[in-house]
Design an enzyme around this catalytic site. Structure first.
Site, short mmCIF file in Angstrom:
data_model
loop_
_atom_site.label_atom_id
_atom_site.label_comp_id
_atom_site.label_asym_id
_atom_site.label_seq_id
_atom_site.Cartn_x
_atom_site.Cartn_y
_atom_site.Cartn_z
N CYS A 228 0.81 -1.22 0.00
CA CYS A 228 0.00 0.00 0.00
C CYS A 228 0.85 1.27 0.00
O CYS A 228 0.71 2.10 -0.88
CB CYS A 228 -0.94 0.01 1.21
SG CYS A 228 -2.18 -1.29 1.12
N HIS A 229 1.72 1.41 1.00
CA HIS A 229 2.52 2.63 1.07
C HIS A 229 4.00 2.36 1.29
O HIS A 229 4.73 3.16 1.85
CB HIS A 229 1.98 3.56 2.17
CG HIS A 229 0.55 3.94 1.94
ND1 HIS A 229 -0.48 3.23 2.51
CD2 HIS A 229 -0.03 4.87 1.16
CE1 HIS A 229 -1.64 3.74 2.12
NE2 HIS A 229 -1.39 4.73 1.29
#
Lengths: 258, 201, 433
Positions: B157-158
């Site tokens: 995701c990040h």
């Protein structure tokens, strides 16, 4: 307030109306008792079952798990809830009542595959979680007490509460064997049942045992009944206090109104 | 009409008493509704401890089991993965798990390997940033996101990164090490997730 | 504290200048007749039950599963697994039955005291619409648990529409969205029960109250207090026989609420099924499209209307007559204000014919109810011995139907031709402490 005295002696004939309504209510009143024993052919024995008697529930549970759970599941009942409500420890339940290796938090599932059971008995043995809600405690008690030997029935047994029941009588070793005494001259009408071979229990013991079993299944039908009874009294007392205060408040304010 | 004396103090008292009792009643009546949002018996049963055998998990492999609907990573760490752990310390946010991540594991797993037995990592596979499930990247070889990769977790995701003990690297969005659940060994090769070692049942 | 509150109040009033006048109009300066008796509790109690149904209903939807496969299990889930779910469900099921108890008594009060008469016809019509929507709401709610009674109740009641010539069978399929009650039926009933009908119900209740406050409340003497002298201790312009709704009727209704809650709590905690009247035994059996319950009947509040359908014979090759009669029995209630031509409102001052007639009407309503609930099937053999039960039921039921409608015919003639001998109505209301 001048007119008040003149109209004090009114409404004598409202009584007509209440008389008629009372007559109609009589119909309902007569029905209350009828409705309780509804539609099960009448003549049910009073079970005397009570979910408030924990010892009785424990005995009933023991009977259920020894004689019934082989075929009949209680799929809405969790072992853990039962342990808690019946005052049993996890160990007692898992060792004495759980024979299928089911999880403690899981529901009571019968060990018998229902397809197999359907082949043996003609139909799958029903789940009994809601049996007492659906049929009533008295019906179940009567059912458990009125099995009799019937050579004409495919199961070898018959029952007064549920004629042509598919289930062979599982408690016959406890109750003994009952046979039917037929109504003279009326063919298949059963007049009464006779204990032709005594079982391990006396009739009184057997009745108590089936009462325990009925209580247990009544509890299983609605475990919340225990909570209902526990909290209900306090709720009623509280509301009585509130109603009393509201009444006093109303009286106080209505002193203004003449 | 209208010339009676009103007993105001009695009126006020009764109003206050009725309002108080009524208010207590309404609040009490609200309690069951609020409590009905608690996890139900079914949810609790589904959240019961999970038992898992370790026999089939080969060296360097990860198995994901579900506990309380959460993914729990069980990894059989290789000796080289374990050996690389201390070397990561300078690059980590909280290498000893005693700072910002002090609450991220039970006391018995507050160590270099964040586990009861060094080789077995048992960890809830939820990124501490925004709750994604990080990918297991076990091989110790240069990766696009880290030329000096010593095995660990990479969040899609990040791009948060963790080492082979779930400890978070510096300069990524995730603030804390990944969470270690309560667990215990029932025998040498069986773990039970959801129960602390002393609560043996 | 008091300062803070009043300054907040001032802040709001400044920005919503309509609020305080509205509060005064409907509460502190709504002058209700001072002689309300026991029968006047049921309106506010109906509002209480409505609120209860909405709140408990919202919480039930949080755990209920509107599908044929999952509905029955989800009700047991609520009863057993959800914390306090049993209480929320029993509050809802008990509330449903008590709603009808309260509404029936409220309607009866209106008939007894002529509250439907000029100028309150609109109040009555809106009230009847509420009753109609409430019946639809209750029926659909009854289907949701998907027990065997739910299923067969749905099937039978939807089949009523099948008796309509030509379009009937298509209409039935359209209502069910299937050829038997199933997922489609359950889902649309769920949607209607939890949102569509409650919205209509709320709107109608607001209109009912607005219409009432426009013309003012009737009272047990049927005296128009607005036409009487003015001036009371609160206002020189208000009716002399009126008292401010707040605080006098709010505290009185509060007492009514307390007493009502005692009764409701007793049922909820000690007898939630009420011996099978509020929650039926056969609904503890999962819906089964192959086995009809041996005693199929609706819940008690529908039994009077169901009784009519049961005893009306088919002829000219259609069963529509029973259905027409049943809907007629509801429709005729709408017409009360125009059937009853009598000028005197309250039963206290009306002729003996009205009192006897109303008694007969109530007897017919309860008689049909007992028939519809299967009570007569049990008590007739007990009372009269070996009888042809079907014939007795039919004859009894048809007599009740005749009495039910006969009441309205009689009432019209009785008041239209001036046969009614009324007593003098006082100028002012009377008080009996």
């Amino acid at each position: 307030m001048i007119n008040r005295q003149i109209f004090m002696k009114r409404r004598p004939s409202v009584k007509y109306f209440f008389a008629a309504a009372g007559l109609a209510l009589g119909l309902l009143a007569g029905s209350a008792t009828v409705h309780a024993a509804e539609g099960h052919g009448g003549g049910l024995m009073p079970s005397g079952a009570s979910v408030g008697d924990q010892a009785s529930l424990q005995r009933g549970a023991r009977l259920y798990f020894n004689y019934c759970v082989g075929c009949h599941s209680l799929k809405y009942m969790r072992y853990s809830r039962m342990a808690n409500d019946l005052g049993l420890t996890k160990k007692e339940v898992m060792q004495n009542l759980n024979f299928t290796g089911a999880k403690f938090d899981g529901p009571v599932i019968s060990s018998m595959p229902s397809a197999l059971a359907a082949r043996w008995f003609g139909k799958a043995p029903p789940d009994l979680s809601l049996e007492v809600s659906a049929k009533g405690a008295d019906w179940l008690y009567t059912y458990l007490n009125t099995f009799y030997l019937d050579p004409h029935s495919p199961a070898g047994w018959n029952n007064l509460a549920l004629p042509n029941a598919a289930m062979p009588f599982p408690l016959w070793e406890l109750q003994g064997i009952q046979t039917a005494v037929m109504e003279p001259g009326r063919g298949h009408q059963v007049q009464k049942l006779m204990l032709s071979q005594p079982g391990q229990m006396t009739p009184a013991q057997y009745q108590q045992a089936t009462r325990d079993l009925t209580s247990f299944l009544q509890y299983v039908s609605e475990p919340a009944a225990l909570q209902r009874h526990r909290y209900g009294v306090w709720v009623l007392l509280f509301l009585a206090l509130f109603t009393l205060l509201a009444y006093m408040l109303k009286k106080e304010y209505w002193k203004d109104v003449h | 009409m209208g010339n009676e004396v009103v007993d105001h103090s009695r009126r006020r008292f009764l109003t206050a008493a009725t309002a108080t009792v009524g208010g207590v009643g309404v609040l009490t009546a609200a309690a069951p509704f609020i409590k009905s949002w608690q996890p139900s018996a079914r949810a609790k049963a589904a959240g019961a401890p999970v038992t898992q055998s370790l026999k089939k998990i080969e060296l360097g492999q990860q198995l994901i089991v579900s506990w309380r609907s959460l993914p729990v990573f069980i990894v059989n760490r290789t000796p080289s993965q374990l050996a690389a752990l201390p070397a990561q310390d300078p690059r980590l946010v909280d290498p000893k798990s005693d700072g910002s991540s002090a609450e991220q594991q039970p006391k018995y797993a507050q160590n270099e390997t964040r586990s009861i037995k060094p080789e077995w990592l048992v960890m809830i596979g939820i990124c501490t940033h925004l709750g994604c499930v990080p990918n297991y990247v076990g091989e110790m070889k240069p990766e696009p996101f880290d030329p000096n990769w010593q095995g660990g977790y990479y969040c899609p995701c990040h791009h948060s990164r963790y080492d082979m003990a779930g400890r978070v690297y510096k300069d990524v969005p995730a603030p804390k090490n990944m969470l270690i659940p309560p667990y215990q060994y029932l025998d040498d090769m069986t773990v039970q997730i959801g129960v602390n070692p002393k609560e043996v049942s | 504290m008091a300062n803070v509150l009043s300054s907040i109040g001032g802040w709001v009033t400044e920005r919503a200048p309509g609020l305080m006048p509205m509060y005064r109009k409907h509460m502190t300066e709504y002058y209700a007749p001072k002689n309300f008796n026991l029968w006047y509790y049921f309106g506010s109690l109906a509002v209480l039950v409505l609120v209860n149904q909405i709140v408990t209903g919202i919480f039930l939807t949080m755990n209920y599963n509107p599908s044929a496969a999952g509905a029955f299990d989800s009700v047991q889930y609520i009863m057993r697994d959800v914390q306090w779910g049993w209480l929320i469900r029993y509050m809802h099921s008990t509330g449903a039955s008590l709603f009808f108890v309260v509404v029936f008594l409220h309607m009866f009060r209106g008939i007894m005291y002529g509250s439907y008469k000029k100028p309150r016809e609109l109040v009555w019509l809106l009230g009847m619409l509420i009753f109609l929507v409430l019946m639809a709401e209750a029926f659909m709610g009854y289907v949701l648990p998907w027990g065997n009674m739910s299923f067969w109740g749905a099937k039978v009641i939807i089949s009523l529409f099948g008796t309509i010539p030509v379009i009937g069978s298509h209409l039935v399929d359209w209502i069910m969205g299937d050829f038997l009650p199933g997922d489609a039926t359950l889902n649309r009933f769920f949607a209607l029960h939890v949102i569509a009908l409650p919205l209509v119900l709320l709107l109608l209740v607001v209109l009912h109250l607005a219409a009432l406050h426009e013309v003012g409340s009737n009272n047990p003497d049927g005296v128009e207090i607005k036409k009487g002298p003015t001036g009371n201790r609160w206002s020189a312009l208000a009716p002399a026989d009126g008292i401010p709704f707040h605080p006098y009727y709010t505290v009185k209704d509060l007492f009514g609420v307390g007493f009502f809650l005692l009764v409701a709590a007793f049922i909820i905690f000690f007898a939630p099924t009420v011996g099978g009247w509020f929650l039926e035994h056969d609904n503890s059996i999962r819906a089964n499209n192959l086995v009809t319950p041996s005693e199929i009947k609706p819940v008690w509040y529908f039994t009077s209307f169901y009784g009519i359908v049961r005893v009306m014979p088919a002829f000219l090759g259609t069963a529509v007559w029973g259905v027409l009669t049943m809907f007629g029995a509801i429709a005729v209630l709408f017409l009360f204000p125009w059937i009853d031509r009598g000028k005197v409102k309250s039963i206290r001052y009306r002729g003996t014919g009205f009192k006897v007639g109303l008694g007969v009407f109530v007897f017919a309503f309860i008689g049909l109810g007992s028939l519809g609930a299967g009570v007569t099937d049990k008590v007739f053999p007990q009372w009269f011995g070996d009888i042809d039960l079907a014939a007795w039921d039919n004859n009894f039921g048809r007599l009740m139907v005749v009495l039910y409608f006969g009441f309205f015919v009689f009432l019209w003639a009785y008041t239209h031709f001036g046969w009614e001998k009324t007593k003098p109505v006082p100028d002012r209301v009377t008080m009996h402490d």
